[in-house]
Motif scaffolding. Structure first.
Motif, PDB file in Angstrom:
ATOM      1  N   GLY A 112       0.805  -1.219   0.000  1.00 47.12           N
ATOM      2  CA  GLY A 112       0.000   0.000   0.000  1.00 47.12           C
ATOM      3  C   GLY A 112       0.836   1.266   0.000  1.00 47.12           C
ATOM      4  N   ILE A 113       2.145   1.138  -0.203  1.00 45.98           N
ATOM      5  CA  ILE A 113       3.044   2.292  -0.167  1.00 45.98           C
ATOM      6  C   ILE A 113       3.064   2.984  -1.521  1.00 45.98           C
ATOM      7  CG2 ILE A 113       5.442   3.028   0.158  1.00 45.98           C
ATOM      8  CD1 ILE A 113       5.742   0.458   1.890  1.00 45.98           C
ATOM      9  N   THR A 114       2.831   4.281  -1.518  1.00 52.11           N
ATOM     10  CA  THR A 114       2.877   5.056  -2.758  1.00 52.11           C
ATOM     11  C   THR A 114       3.798   6.264  -2.659  1.00 52.11           C
ATOM     12  OG1 THR A 114       0.952   6.381  -2.113  1.00 52.11           O
ATOM     13  CG2 THR A 114       0.526   4.372  -3.377  1.00 52.11           C
ATOM     14  N   SER A 115       4.327   6.533  -1.461  1.00 51.46           N
ATOM     15  CA  SER A 115       5.172   7.715  -1.291  1.00 51.46           C
ATOM     16  C   SER A 115       6.002   7.609  -0.017  1.00 51.46           C
ATOM     17  CB  SER A 115       4.303   8.975  -1.214  1.00 51.46           C
ATOM     18  OG  SER A 115       3.539   8.956  -0.016  1.00 51.46           O
ATOM     19  N   LEU A 116       6.923   8.532   0.139  1.00 53.39           N
ATOM     20  CA  LEU A 116       7.711   8.598   1.375  1.00 53.39           C
ATOM     21  C   LEU A 116       6.830   8.964   2.564  1.00 53.39           C
ATOM     22  CD1 LEU A 116      11.012  10.367   0.212  1.00 53.39           C
ATOM     23  CD2 LEU A 116      10.782   8.021   1.065  1.00 53.39           C
ATOM     24  N   ASP A 117       5.750   9.679   2.312  1.00 50.23           N
ATOM     25  CA  ASP A 117       4.819  10.000   3.397  1.00 50.23           C
ATOM     26  C   ASP A 117       4.224   8.715   3.977  1.00 50.23           C
ATOM     27  OD1 ASP A 117       5.222  12.709   3.186  1.00 50.23           O
ATOM     28  OD2 ASP A 117       3.506  13.047   1.850  1.00 50.23           O
ATOM     29  N   ASP A 118       3.958   7.745   3.110  1.00 52.53           N
ATOM     30  CA  ASP A 118       3.436   6.460   3.578  1.00 52.53           C
ATOM     31  C   ASP A 118       4.472   5.731   4.425  1.00 52.53           C
ATOM     32  OD1 ASP A 118       1.032   6.815   2.247  1.00 52.53           O
ATOM     33  OD2 ASP A 118       1.724   5.795   0.444  1.00 52.53           O
ATOM     34  N   VAL A 119       5.725   5.806   3.994  1.00 49.89           N
ATOM     35  CA  VAL A 119       6.810   5.160   4.740  1.00 49.89           C
ATOM     36  C   VAL A 119       6.900   5.762   6.136  1.00 49.89           C
ATOM     37  CG1 VAL A 119       9.297   4.706   4.817  1.00 49.89           C
ATOM     38  CG2 VAL A 119       8.099   4.674   2.623  1.00 49.89           C
TER      39      VAL A 119
END
Length: 219
Positions: free
Chosen positions: A141-148
Motif C-alpha cells: 500500500g506504499i505510494t510515497s515517502l509520506d506512507d513510509v
C-alpha cells in the motif's frame, strides 16, 4: 545511478561518466592517440558492481555487461585497446580518489553530476535522468515517502548515493547497504520494508521473475 506498479519519480538529476587525465603508470603505462593510459593495451574502467542495466555480472558467463560497458568498449576499440574493468567502492569513485590514485583511466557507473563531485573529476555529457523510486513488496500500500513515514516502516538505501542523500534530507535515517544487491536482498529478507534506488535499476529488478512479489511506488 528505482521500480513499479504505480510510480512517481523524485530526486531528479543528470548522470554521466567520469573522466580523468591521469598520469601514466610508470613502465606499465602508455600514451595512445594522445590519451594517457595506466596500463599498456588497456583502457581501465573503475565501476561499482552491480548497477544494472548499466553494469552487472552476467550470471551465465560471469562477464560484466551493460550499457556503460558497451559504451566504453567502443571507446577502447577506437583507441585500439581493450577495456579492463575494476570493481571499486563507490565512495572512492564519487570523491575521485580512485582516479587520482591511478587505479583507473575512467569511471563508469551512471554517476549523478553534482558540484561536490565535478570538482574532483571531469565528466561526460549527461545521458539519462537520474530519478529515484521506492520499491516495496506487493500489497504494502506504499505510494510515497509520506506512507513510509506514516506507517513507520524501515527504509533501506545504497551507501553514498544520491538516493540515500535524498531520503536523509527528508528526515529519514535509512539502513545503509554497501551495494544494490545487498539492498535488494535486504528487502527480500525483511531487513527493511522499502528501499530507495535509481529508477532504471528498479525497473530492471522488476523484470526479474525472482522479484515478482515486489512493486515500485515512485515517489
Amino acid at each position: 545511478m528505482s521500480r513499479r506498479t504505480t510510480l512517481r519519480a523524485f530526486g531528479a538529476g543528470l548522470a554521466a561518466l567520469a573522466l580523468t587525465a591521469s598520469a601514466c603508470g610508470g613502465d606499465k603505462g602508455a600514451t595512445v592517440q594522445g590519451v594517457k593510459l595506466i596500463e599498456k593495451g588497456a583502457l581501465t574502467s573503475c565501476t561499482h558492481l552491480p548497477y544494472p542495466p548499466f553494469q552487472s555480472e552476467d550470471k551465465k558467463s560471469g562477464k560484466v555487461v551493460g550499457f556503460d560497458v558497451e559504451l566504453i568498449d567502443l571507446v577502447a576499440k577506437r583507441l585500439g585497446v581493450t577495456q579492463k574493468i575494476v570493481d571499486t567502492p563507490f565512495e572512492t569513485m564519487k570523491t575521485g580518489s580512485a582516479l587520482n590514485a591511478g587505479k583507473c583511466d575512467i569511471q563508469m557507473g551512471g554517476m549523478t553530476i553534482k558540484p561536490d563531485r565535478v570538482k574532483f573529476m571531469d565528466v561526460s555529457a549527461p545521458y539519462f535522468d537520474a530519478t529515484q523510486s521506492l520499491m516495496a513488496k506487493k500489497g504494502s500500500g506504499i505510494t510515497s515517502l509520506d506512507d513510509v513515514k506514516g506507517k513507520k516502516l524501515k527504509l533501506g538505501s545504497q551507501a553514498s548515493t544520491t538516493g540515500e542523500d535524498f531520503v536523509k534530507g527528508k528526515g529519514f535515517d535509512p539502513r545503509s547497504f554497501d551495494n544494490s544487491n545487498a539492498e535488494l536482498n535486504g528487502l527480500r529478507t525483511g531487513q527493511v520494508d522499502v528501499i530507495v534506488q535509481d529508477d532504471p535499476v528498479v525497473k530492471g529488478w522488476l523484470k526479474d521473475p525472482a522479484n515478482a512479489a515486489s512493486r515500485s511506488p515512485r515517489t
